[in-house]
Each structure stands twice: as structure tokens, then as C-alpha cells.
Design an enzyme around this catalytic site. Structure first.
Site, PDB file in Angstrom:
ATOM      1  CB  ALA A 103      -0.459  -0.354   1.133  1.00 13.41           C
ATOM      2  N   GLY A 105       0.758   5.519   1.137  1.00  6.43           N
ATOM      3  CA  GLY A 105      -0.294   7.077   1.227  1.00  6.43           C
ATOM      4  C   GLY A 105       0.703   8.254   0.832  1.00  6.43           C
ATOM      5  CG  ASP A 226      -6.182  11.140   9.280  1.00  5.60           C
ATOM      6  OD1 ASP A 226      -7.101  11.660   8.635  1.00  5.60           O
ATOM      7  OD2 ASP A 226      -5.447  10.756   8.114  1.00  5.60           O
TER       8      ASP A 226
END
Length: 815
Positions: A103, A105, A226
Site C-alpha cells: 500500500a 499513502g 485522522d
């Protein structure tokens, strides 16, 4: 990162530390005097030009915002793109073998990694840099901060960080547990489509697990800031993790020069200049759709745990409506537009989007997302408690429907039987058959009984059916009144069938035992044995009564008589080849032997019970876990040496495996076994696993029982022992306060009340209130019908748990 000097790299690392930067700088100077002067110069310059200056923000905020939102579909902050970023892979040959990227970000990338030393798969997070190897200082600082903050949050719902480091080129990384599964974004889509077993209830339970992680973080003065579906991972086996703590705020850090200060000028503007600047009003760290109004307005001092409560409310909004706040399904919207809408007012009315139904959840969500923090749920525990209350009410409704179906089947059988009686006695009138089963059960005992005074057998049959239902729902007081009336009818009619009479006596004894009226229960069983006599045709029923009698005597502490009865029963069952009944008798006999201190004989007896449990076709498979639990308790009774504790641990692990396999991980018995293992582990000093198990048990048992149930209180108690053993006194006292607030003795009676009182005494002792604890124990002993040996064992249990918690030299308080 070739343009950063070694001192700059050291200073960047110090920025990620929790605590005062000045102290960290001085400590580093003492360790490395050769760079002390240059490092102090860097600190002085940093302090004079904090990250809150307008010049720094106008350039840095745009980059940070783009970093933050680059992984959000349809939430690009600006058409101006930053320079391409790529993972800065550390060179760690011989230690870690980097695999594929999992992944990416805005700040870093996650790689699948093989730990060559410990032979295990891990996840490694590396920072994103530009093509020339440069990393924006703020991004590096946030990366280091995430690793250090996360490493300090030891909770089952937060992925543990194993190592933070860098290679010779200054490429930073940190490793953590590899989580295989889906993020909550995917799951929310599955809920909308009702696919793969995902529904509202299951998703709400995921939210509760996230709340537990946040409650823990808040107790450590950490606000996530967040929270969003992309940052929640659900593992392949149901594990739930709250990820990405890079924007976390440490409460109380506002005056520290190293605190995050993402501040900007008052008007939002965007620019296409080379520095890709984008300025937005205030401190806008977070993701707009899930951001609280105080975040959007940049009110740094207003950031609190209630900011996270708002974000959880926003996820609940998305779960219920199918779209995040201020967005429409499957339609992108620019973050700047969402921020502007958020500042102006609340999102679209949730009840309108949801339609009729789910009003309670909508109200919970609306409260969590109130624009005024003080009007939200007062804490994450309050928010999760509201959701849990909804789920418990739903579960209660499901259980009520299940009980109603079960009760209806019973009532239909009664109705069919009574209808036959009416036809034979009343010339064909079968009025009861035209009454629905629900009406029969809902009429209530008094109303139902009226009109049958001249039909005693009909009345007795109805009393028997109703009393059994009341016993099943722990309404023992009311059951006794019905059973005594039924018994009176049967005693006045000796020609009625004997088996039903004995069944009535056994149920009456069970009700008295539930209410801890043990002498009365014993008298009732003696009456049943007298009634049965020595008739060979009644032998099997006599054995059943004797089994119940032996169990009662064990509870009372009359171990000699109990063992004598059980030994006689083993001979009888072996002769008749009744392996299923023999298994249970050996199980009971093993418990008695253990209580009498004969650990070797107890172990042999449990082994025989285990063998029969495995081989006998008519033994429920989950019974093995109960036998293993009893064996573990016997090991603990026999001594607290390392060998006994290890044996108890192994047995409890085996019991948990059996229970999960046969009953499921969410079954209350699985939770009780996990709690027992946690208690065993804390005695062995294995604190971290003990705490994880206790918290898992607490989640399971709170799903299965009402908050006032003693099993929930006992689990709070074990968790408090673990926290005290780990010197986390403040957290333990807060937990004890929560546990004591849940106790409501007015709704408990008999055995449950005794359990609640005993737990309450131990909680008082753990708080240091030994006078209060001794008073409760004295009250319990004076009101409970049991032997002195049982009461002595109760006191020893209290002292043992106090010792486990590190509380010693208290014996004189309980003499």
C-alpha cells in the site's frame, strides 16, 4: 536524502521523540559530544523559527496536504501536483528481505518484508521521497513521530511497532506486525451490498473495536486526528486495527517547539507556482469528510478526544447512509469544497438519507457529530457505550424472539396434550387448541391459571411448563412459587405419574440452589430420593437425582458425601455401559478430588473423563473444554510453582481451542476461558498477553451479557489485577470505578448476587479498601448457605488475586 548532513538527520530523529525537544537535544549532546555544538545551533535556529511561521506554512502546508490526501479517491486538494514521490528503500541486506509493496499513502509506503533473523513476515513502512532522494523535513518528522507514538500505544487494536531505524544513507523505516485483510472502506461497500457476510451489526462491532483502541489512546493523552475508513484494517481472523498515527496529537504539547503546527493564513488560495503552495485557513490536518469543525477551523487548542468522537460519528454516518459526510455515493468532491461546506454547517440530514428505521443509531450519530464539542458524547467510552446499548437491545430482541419460538413449541405441546384431556373429560371441547401459543405464554401465570381450579392435572401441566421457562430466564423466585403450587397439586394426587413428580422436585431444588438456599435444595432432593425408593424401574431417575445431589454437596463444601455418591455412580454407570453419564460423573469427581487436595487422583479422574468425552458418541463435544478448565483450576489449587502454572496454562489454551471450534469465538464460554487464561498468565508474569486476552474476553462477555452480569464484573476484576501488576495504578482504578458503577444488586439474586458481591469485595481490596472488602465478605458469608471450607476458599481467592496484583501483607485484614 544526500543533501542532509548527519547532524540534520540526528535532529530529524529527535523531532519524532515524545517529550521536550530541549531535553532530547541535551541527552544526545552528552552521548555524542563531537556534534554537540552544531546540534545545539540547529535547535536554537529551530526554536527561533518554529513550524508555525507564515512563510514556513505557505510553502509546507500545501505539500503536507497533498501528501495526506494523495491516497484518497476523488479528494485531490488541487490540480497542482507535487514532484513525483517514490519509496526510499533502506539497504538492510542480511536483516530484512524486502518483498512487494502492499500500500502507499501520502507519507510512506508499506512493504511486505521477511525478517531473516526471526523467520517471520512483517510489514515495513518506508518514507516517500523525491527522485533526488530528498524528503521534506515535515514529512520525515511526521514519519518518525508516527513510529514513536504508535510504539507507545500497547493495545490489541493498534499494530505494534517492532523496530525503528535507518540505513547508512539515512533512509528511515519501521517494522510492524503484518496485517492481512481489508480496510474499512471495502467493508462498508460490502455492507451496502450485503455481501460476504457483512451486515450492519457486524460492522458496528468493528466500530466498537476501533473505539476500544481510541479509548486506550485517549487514556494516554493521544488524539488520533485522522480517523477514517482507510485507516481501519480488519484482519482475516476478525482482528481490528486502527492504523496511521502520523497526525496524532499529544495533549499538552502546544507550547513545545516540536509540536505539530499546521497553521496557515486566513484565506484559502491555491497557486500553480513551482512550490505547489496551497494555503487553507487554520490547522487542517485530517481528512475533510471525517474532520471535526474545530479541526477545519484550525482551533488548535480545541483539539481533544471529542475530535475523534466526531470522526467516529462520521464513519457511522457513512455506514448508515452509504456515503461519507458532505459527499454523495460514487461521486468525488474536492477536499477544499468539503472543508468549506463543513465550516458552513452540518452535512445532509442523516435520517432523511436513511429513511424510516434506525432512529436510535441516527440519534447516536447526530450526537457524536454535533458541531459543539461539549454537546457530543462526553468520551469515546460514552459513544461506544451507546452503540453497545443498541446492539445489546438488538441481541435481546433476537434472543426474545428465539425464546418465544422455543416457548411457543413447548406451549404447543402442552396445548396438544391438554386438548386431548379436554376431549376425554369435557366431551370434545378443545378450547385451548384455538388459543395461540404466544397468548398462552403472554397471559402471565396468574391469568393463565385462572379457570383451571377444577382441572388440577391441566393446571399442574401449565405450572410445569411455565416454571421451566422462568428457570431458563433466571427468574428463580417466581419459578419457586409456581413449582411449590405444582408440587402441592401432585402431592394431593398420588395417582399421577411419578416421573413428573420427581422432575418437579429436581426443578425446585435447582431453583433453591440458584438462590443459594442450599439447605432447602438438599431437603428437596432427599424428598425425591425417598419418593423413588429402591424400585428398579426408577433406578435411572434415581441416578440422575444422585448426580444433582452430589453436585449440590460439592457446592456446599460437603466433599466427603459428594465423593461417596459419585464413586457409587461410577460403578453403576460402568456396569450399565453408560459412557455419556460416566464422563460427567468422572468430571464431577475430579473437581471434588481437587478441592480435597488430592491432586494426583484428581488428574487421573479428569483423564478418564477426557477419554470418555472423546470416545463416547452421546457426549457434547464442547464438554471437553469444561473438563480442561476444571483440570486447570485443579492445577492452580495444587500449588503456584512454575510446573503447575505451566500445566494450567496449557490446559486452558486447549480448552479455548476446543470452545472456539465447537461454540465459536463470540460464545460466552470462550470469553470466560480467555479470562481464566489471562488470570493464569498474570500469575506467571506474562502481562502483555494476559491483558490482550482479558480485553478480548471483556469484549466477548459484554456482547453476551447485560453490563450488570457478574461475569462481566469478574472480567473487569481480572483486567484490574493485570493493570496493577503492571504498575498502571491510575488506569486500574479508573477501570475498577467503571466496573463498580455497573453493579446493580437490585436486579440480581441468589447465585448471581453472591458472585457479584464476591467480585465487589475483590475490587474493593484492589483499591486498598480492605475494611470495605472484609465487610462485604462477612455479609456474604452470613447470608449464604454453605460450609466453612467454601468461605475459607473465598477468602484465599481474594488474597491470591491481591498478591497477583502486587498487594501483599494484607492477611490481617481478613482474619
Amino acid at each position: 536524502m544526500g543533501d542532509l548532513s548527519p547532524v540534520e538527520l540526528v535532529f530529524a530523529r529527535l523531532l519524532g521523540l515524545r517529550g521536550r525537544l530541549a531535553d532530547a537535544v541535551e541527552a544526545e549532546c552528552e552521548k555524542n559530544p563531537e556534534i554537540a555544538d552544531e546540534l545545539r545551533e540547529k535547535f536554537a535556529h529551530y526554536s527561533e523559527n518554529p513550524p508555525g511561521s507564515a512563510k514556513r506554512n505557505s510553502r509546507g502546508l500545501a505539500r503536507r496536504l497533498v501528501d495526506r490526501y494523495s491516497d484518497e479517491l476523488g479528494e485531490s486538494l488541487t490540480s497542482v501536483r507535487p514532484p513525483p514521490s517514490e519509496p526510499l528503500l533502506p539497504k538492510l541486506e542480511g536483516r530484512y528481505d524486502l518483498k512487494n509493496e502492499l500500500a502507499r499513502g501520502g507519507m510512506g509506503a508499506i512493504l511486505r518484508t521477511w525478517d531473516t533473523v526471526l523467520s517471520r513476515e512483517l510489514a515495513m513502512k518506508v518514507v516517500l521521497g523525491h527522485a533526488d532522494g530528498d524528503v521534506p523535513p515535515e514529512r520525515l518528522r511526521r514519519f518518525l513521530r508516527e513510529a514513536r507514538v504508535t510504539a507507545q500505544l500497547a493495545h490489541p487494536g493498534i499494530v505494534p511497532v517492532h523496530e525503528l531505524g535507518s540505513d547508512a544513507d539515512g533512509h528511515f523505516f519501521f517494522t510492524m506486525r503484518l496485517v492481512e485483510g481489508r480496510d474499512l472502506r471495502s467493508i462498508l461497500r460490502l455492507v451496502q451490498k450485503n455481501q460476504d457476510g457483512w451486515n450492519l451489526t457486524r460492522a458496528l462491532n468493528v466500530l466498537l473495536r476501533v473505539c476500544e483502541a481510541l479509548s486506550y489512546a485517549h487514556s494516554k493523552d493521544v488524539v488520533h486526528r485522522d480517523i477514517k475508513p482507510a485507516n481501519v484494517m480488519v484482519g482475516a481472523f476478525g482482528e481490528v486495527y486502527l492504523m496511521d498515527w502520523g497526525l496524532a496529537k499529544l495533549l499538552g504539547e502546544e507550547n513545545d517547539p516540536e509540536a505539530v503546527q499546521d497553521r496557515a493564513p486566513s484565506q484559502p488560495t491555491s497557486s500553480g507556482s513551482a512550490d505547489h503552495s496551497l494555503t487553507l485557513e487554520g490547522a487542517v490536518v485530517g481528512t475533510p469528510s471525517y474532520m471535526a469543525p474545530e479541526q477545519a477551523k484550525g482551533i488548535e487548542s480545541a483539539i481533544s478526544p471529542l475530535t475523534d468522537v466526531y470522526a467516529m460519528g462520521a464513519i457511522l454516518y457513512q455506514l448508515l447512509s452509504g456515503a461519507a459526510p458532505f459527499r454523495e455515493k460514487d461521486r468525488a468532491r474536492a477536499p477544499a469544497s468539503i472543508l468549506e461546506a463543513l465550516r458552513e454547517g452540518p452535512p445532509a440530514d442523516l435520517q432523511t438519507l436513511v429513511g424510516d428505521g434506525l432512529e436510535e443509531l441516527v440519534a447516536i450519530c447526530n450526537k457524536a457529530m454535533n458541531r459543539e464539542p461539549e454537546r457530543r458524547h462526553s468520551s469515546m467510552e460514552s459513544f461506544s457505550g451507546a452503540i453497545r446499548g443498541y446492539l445489546e437491545a438488538e441481541q435481546e430482541a433476537v434472543e426474545a424472539a428465539r425464546r418465544a419460538r422455543r416457548e411457543a413449541a413447548r406451549a404447543e405441546r402442552v396445548a396438544e396434550y391438554l386438548g386431548g384431556l379436554f376431549r376425554s373429560h369435557g366431551g370434545g371441547s378443545a378450547s385451548l387448541l384455538r388459543t395461540s401459543a404466544w397468548t398462552v405464554l403472554d397471559a402471565g401465570a396468574e391469568e393463565l391459571m385462572s379457570g383451571f381450579e377444577d382441572q388440577p392435572l391441566t393446571r399442574a401441566t401449565l405450572l410445569a411448563s411455565l416454571s421451566e421457562i422462568l428457570l431458563d430466564v433466571d427468574a428463580s423466585n417466581r419459578a419457586i412459587s409456581l413449582l411449590e403450587e405444582e408440587l402441592s397439586l401432585r402431592q394431593n394426587n398420588p395417582s399421577w405419574p411419578l416421573p413428573e413428580h420427581v422432575v418437579t422436585l429436581r426443578k425446585l431444588a435447582r431453583a433453591h440452589e440458584e438462590l443459594r438456599s442450599l439447605s432447602k435444595a438438599e431437603s428437596v432432593l432427599e424428598e425425591a430420593l425417598t419418593l423413588l425408593g429402591d424400585d428398579p424401574e426408577s433406578q435411572e431417575m434415581r441416578w440422575q437425582v444422585l448426580e444433582q445431589f452430589a453436585s449440590l454437596l460439592r457446592v456446599r463444601g460437603d466433599l466427603q458425601r459428594s465423593s461417596e455418591i459419585l464413586i457409587d455412580l461410577t460403578s453403576a454407570y460402568e456396569e450399565e455401559g453408560k459412557d455419556g453419564q460416566l464422563c460427567e460423573v468422572f468430571h464431577q469427581l475430579g473437581q471434588v478430588m481437587a478441592l480435597r487436595g488430592n491432586s494426583r487422583e484428581a488428574n487421573r479422574t479428569f483423564e478418564r473423563a477426557k477419554a470418555l468425552c472423546i470416545s463416547a458418541p452421546d457426549v457434547e463435544t464442547a464438554r471437553l473444554s469444561r473438563i480442561q478448565k476444571s483440570r486447570a483450576m485443579a492445577c492452580l489449587l495444587s500449588g503456584e510453582d512454575g510446573k503447575s502454572l505451566q500445566k494450567a496454562e496449557d490446559l486452558l489454551r486447549s480448552a479455548i481451542s476446543n470452545s472456539i471450534e465447537n461454540l465459536g469465538v463470540d460464545h460466552h464460554w470462550s470469553g470466560i476461558l480467555q479470562r481464566d487464561l489471562a488470570g493464569c498468565l498474570v500469575r506467571r508474569g506474562v502481562i502483555a498477553e494476559a491483558e490482550e486476552l482479558a480485553r478480548q474476553a471483556l469484549v466477548t462477555l459484554r456482547r453476551c451479557y447485560l453490563p450488570t452480569h457478574p461475569e462481566v464484573g469478574a472480567t473487569f476484576m481480572i483486567l484490574a489485577v493485570i493493570l496493577l501488576a503492571d504498575d498502571r495504578t491510575r488506569e486500574a482504578r479508573r477501570l475498577i470505578g467503571e466496573a463498580e458503577s455497573l453493579v446493580d444488586l437490585s436486579v440480581l439474586n441468589g447465585k448471581l448476587r453472591a458472585q457479584a458481591l464476591e467480585t465487589g469485595a475483590i475490587l474493593r481490596a484492589l483499591c486498598g479498601d480492605h475494611l470495605g472488602a472484609a465487610f462485604i465478605i462477612g455479609e456474604l458469608n452470613s447470608n449464604v448457605d454453605e460450609s466453612e471450607g467454601v468461605q475459607v476458599q473465598r477468602k484465599l481467592n481474594l488474597l491470591c488475586l491481591c498478591r497477583d496484583a502486587g498487594i501483599v501483607d494484607i492477611d490481617d485484614h481478613y482474619r
